[in-house]
Design a protein around this motif. Structure first.
Motif, PDB file in Angstrom:
ATOM      1  N   TRP A  23     -43.824  72.777  33.430  1.00  0.00           N
ATOM      2  CA  TRP A  23     -43.907  73.040  31.988  1.00  0.00           C
ATOM      3  C   TRP A  23     -44.774  71.978  31.318  1.00  0.00           C
ATOM      4  CZ3 TRP A  23     -41.710  69.862  28.056  1.00  0.00           C
ATOM      5  CH2 TRP A  23     -41.715  70.434  26.780  1.00  0.00           C
ATOM      6  N   CYS A  24     -45.682  72.423  30.483  1.00  0.00           N
ATOM      7  CA  CYS A  24     -46.575  71.502  29.756  1.00  0.00           C
ATOM      8  C   CYS A  24     -45.792  70.767  28.680  1.00  0.00           C
ATOM      9  CB  CYS A  24     -47.727  72.288  29.133  1.00  0.00           C
ATOM     10  SG  CYS A  24     -48.706  71.304  27.967  1.00  0.00           S
ATOM     11  N   SER A  25     -45.737  69.447  28.778  1.00  0.00           N
ATOM     12  CA  SER A  25     -45.039  68.631  27.775  1.00  0.00           C
ATOM     13  C   SER A  25     -45.981  68.092  26.716  1.00  0.00           C
ATOM     14  CB  SER A  25     -44.317  67.461  28.454  1.00  0.00           C
ATOM     15  OG  SER A  25     -45.265  66.569  29.009  1.00  0.00           O
ATOM     16  N   CYS A  26     -47.278  68.106  26.993  1.00  0.00           N
ATOM     17  CA  CYS A  26     -48.236  67.466  26.074  1.00  0.00           C
ATOM     18  C   CYS A  26     -48.752  68.424  25.006  1.00  0.00           C
ATOM     19  CB  CYS A  26     -49.400  66.876  26.855  1.00  0.00           C
ATOM     20  SG  CYS A  26     -50.577  68.096  27.492  1.00  0.00           S
ATOM     21  N   GLY A  27     -48.694  69.727  25.278  1.00  0.00           N
ATOM     22  CA  GLY A  27     -49.161  70.724  24.316  1.00  0.00           C
ATOM     23  C   GLY A  27     -50.641  71.042  24.402  1.00  0.00           C
ATOM     24  N   HIS A  28     -51.352  70.413  25.317  1.00  0.00           N
ATOM     25  CA  HIS A  28     -52.803  70.607  25.391  1.00  0.00           C
ATOM     26  C   HIS A  28     -53.239  71.660  26.405  1.00  0.00           C
ATOM     27  CE1 HIS A  28     -53.838  67.316  22.680  1.00  0.00           C
ATOM     28  NE2 HIS A  28     -52.839  66.649  23.232  1.00  0.00           N
ATOM     29  N   SER A  29     -52.334  72.130  27.238  1.00  0.00           N
ATOM     30  CA  SER A  29     -52.703  73.113  28.262  1.00  0.00           C
ATOM     31  C   SER A  29     -53.230  74.405  27.636  1.00  0.00           C
ATOM     32  CB  SER A  29     -51.486  73.433  29.139  1.00  0.00           C
ATOM     33  OG  SER A  29     -51.801  74.482  30.034  1.00  0.00           O
ATOM     34  N   LYS A  30     -54.217  74.990  28.276  1.00  0.00           N
ATOM     35  CA  LYS A  30     -54.732  76.296  27.850  1.00  0.00           C
ATOM     36  C   LYS A  30     -53.939  77.420  28.518  1.00  0.00           C
ATOM     37  CE  LYS A  30     -58.528  74.730  25.649  1.00  0.00           C
ATOM     38  NZ  LYS A  30     -58.027  73.376  25.360  1.00  0.00           N
ATOM     39  N   TYR A  34     -47.346  76.488  30.688  1.00  0.00           N
ATOM     40  CA  TYR A  34     -47.442  75.735  31.938  1.00  0.00           C
ATOM     41  C   TYR A  34     -48.586  74.719  31.914  1.00  0.00           C
ATOM     42  CZ  TYR A  34     -44.682  79.842  33.091  1.00  0.00           C
ATOM     43  OH  TYR A  34     -43.749  80.841  33.067  1.00  0.00           O
ATOM     44  N   CYS A  35     -48.437  73.686  32.710  1.00  0.00           N
ATOM     45  CA  CYS A  35     -49.428  72.613  32.818  1.00  0.00           C
ATOM     46  C   CYS A  35     -50.704  73.119  33.483  1.00  0.00           C
ATOM     47  CB  CYS A  35     -48.821  71.485  33.657  1.00  0.00           C
ATOM     48  SG  CYS A  35     -49.942  70.133  34.027  1.00  0.00           S
ATOM     49  N   ASP A  36     -51.850  72.715  32.924  1.00  0.00           N
ATOM     50  CA  ASP A  36     -53.132  73.009  33.574  1.00  0.00           C
ATOM     51  C   ASP A  36     -53.909  71.727  33.858  1.00  0.00           C
ATOM     52  OD1 ASP A  36     -54.148  72.187  31.157  1.00  0.00           O
ATOM     53  OD2 ASP A  36     -55.308  74.008  30.775  1.00  0.00           O
ATOM     54  N   GLY A  37     -53.238  70.581  33.734  1.00  0.00           N
ATOM     55  CA  GLY A  37     -53.886  69.301  34.007  1.00  0.00           C
ATOM     56  C   GLY A  37     -54.504  68.645  32.777  1.00  0.00           C
ATOM     57  N   SER A  38     -54.436  69.318  31.633  1.00  0.00           N
ATOM     58  CA  SER A  38     -55.057  68.783  30.411  1.00  0.00           C
ATOM     59  C   SER A  38     -54.362  67.539  29.876  1.00  0.00           C
ATOM     60  CB  SER A  38     -55.079  69.858  29.322  1.00  0.00           C
ATOM     61  OG  SER A  38     -55.866  70.955  29.706  1.00  0.00           O
ATOM     62  N   HIS A  39     -53.218  67.181  30.442  1.00  0.00           N
ATOM     63  CA  HIS A  39     -52.499  65.996  29.969  1.00  0.00           C
ATOM     64  C   HIS A  39     -53.168  64.692  30.402  1.00  0.00           C
ATOM     65  CE1 HIS A  39     -50.872  66.866  34.019  1.00  0.00           C
ATOM     66  NE2 HIS A  39     -50.940  65.563  34.135  1.00  0.00           N
ATOM     67  N   ALA A  40     -54.180  64.775  31.247  1.00  0.00           N
ATOM     68  CA  ALA A  40     -54.851  63.571  31.739  1.00  0.00           C
ATOM     69  C   ALA A  40     -55.276  62.689  30.566  1.00  0.00           C
ATOM     70  CB  ALA A  40     -56.064  63.958  32.577  1.00  0.00           C
ATOM     71  N   MET A  44     -48.691  61.549  29.152  1.00  0.00           N
ATOM     72  CA  MET A  44     -47.597  62.511  29.344  1.00  0.00           C
ATOM     73  C   MET A  44     -47.791  63.249  30.667  1.00  0.00           C
ATOM     74  SD  MET A  44     -47.170  64.016  25.488  1.00  0.00           S
ATOM     75  CE  MET A  44     -48.718  63.522  24.759  1.00  0.00           C
ATOM     76  N   VAL A  45     -46.693  63.739  31.200  1.00  0.00           N
ATOM     77  CA  VAL A  45     -46.742  64.479  32.457  1.00  0.00           C
ATOM     78  C   VAL A  45     -45.913  65.751  32.299  1.00  0.00           C
ATOM     79  CG1 VAL A  45     -47.090  62.454  33.923  1.00  0.00           C
ATOM     80  CG2 VAL A  45     -44.767  63.195  33.374  1.00  0.00           C
ATOM     81  N   PRO A  46     -46.191  66.763  33.116  1.00  0.00           N
ATOM     82  CA  PRO A  46     -45.396  67.987  33.009  1.00  0.00           C
ATOM     83  C   PRO A  46     -43.957  67.763  33.453  1.00  0.00           C
ATOM     84  CG  PRO A  46     -46.832  68.081  34.919  1.00  0.00           C
ATOM     85  CD  PRO A  46     -47.220  66.848  34.155  1.00  0.00           C
ATOM     86  N   LYS A  47     -43.062  68.618  32.979  1.00  0.00           N
ATOM     87  CA  LYS A  47     -41.669  68.591  33.447  1.00  0.00           C
ATOM     88  C   LYS A  47     -41.530  69.695  34.487  1.00  0.00           C
ATOM     89  CE  LYS A  47     -36.863  68.391  31.877  1.00  0.00           C
ATOM     90  NZ  LYS A  47     -36.437  68.239  33.215  1.00  0.00           N
TER      91      LYS A  47
END
Ligand code: FES
Length: 80
Positions: A23-30, A34-40, A44-47
């Motif tokens: 799950w995307c915790s940062c809110g930036h994923s497209k 779900y996480c797409d790596g945009s948290h770099a 923040m990291v996905p849960k």
């Protein structure tokens, strides 16, 4: 660490198969929720959430839930 971005003011309600979800915790994923790596670079990291059985999930979209990664209604308390 920065604050998460509000991806949605409503939860992402999805019929999910058993499996492991990031799950995307940062809110930036497209690819919300779900996480797409945009948290770099955000700190923040996905849960990671493991579902043992198929179920309908209300994934938090505002990223403010106290029961992450699930919606707890926190979006209703956000300033407009
Ligand atoms: Fe948001 Fe990975 S893209 S946590």
């Amino acid at each position: 660490m920065s604050e998460p971005k509000i991806a949605s003011r409503t939860p992402y309600v999805i019929d999910c198969a058993p499996g492991t979800y990031a799950w995307c915790s940062c809110g930036h994923s497209k690819k919300q929720p779900y996480c797409d790596g945009s948290h770099a670079g955000t700190g923040m990291v996905p849960k990671i959430e493991k579902l043992d059985a198929a179920r309908k999930v209300a994934w938090c979209g505002c990223k403010k839930s106290c029961n992450k990664p699930f919606c707890d209604g926190a979006q209703s308390k956000l300033p407009s």
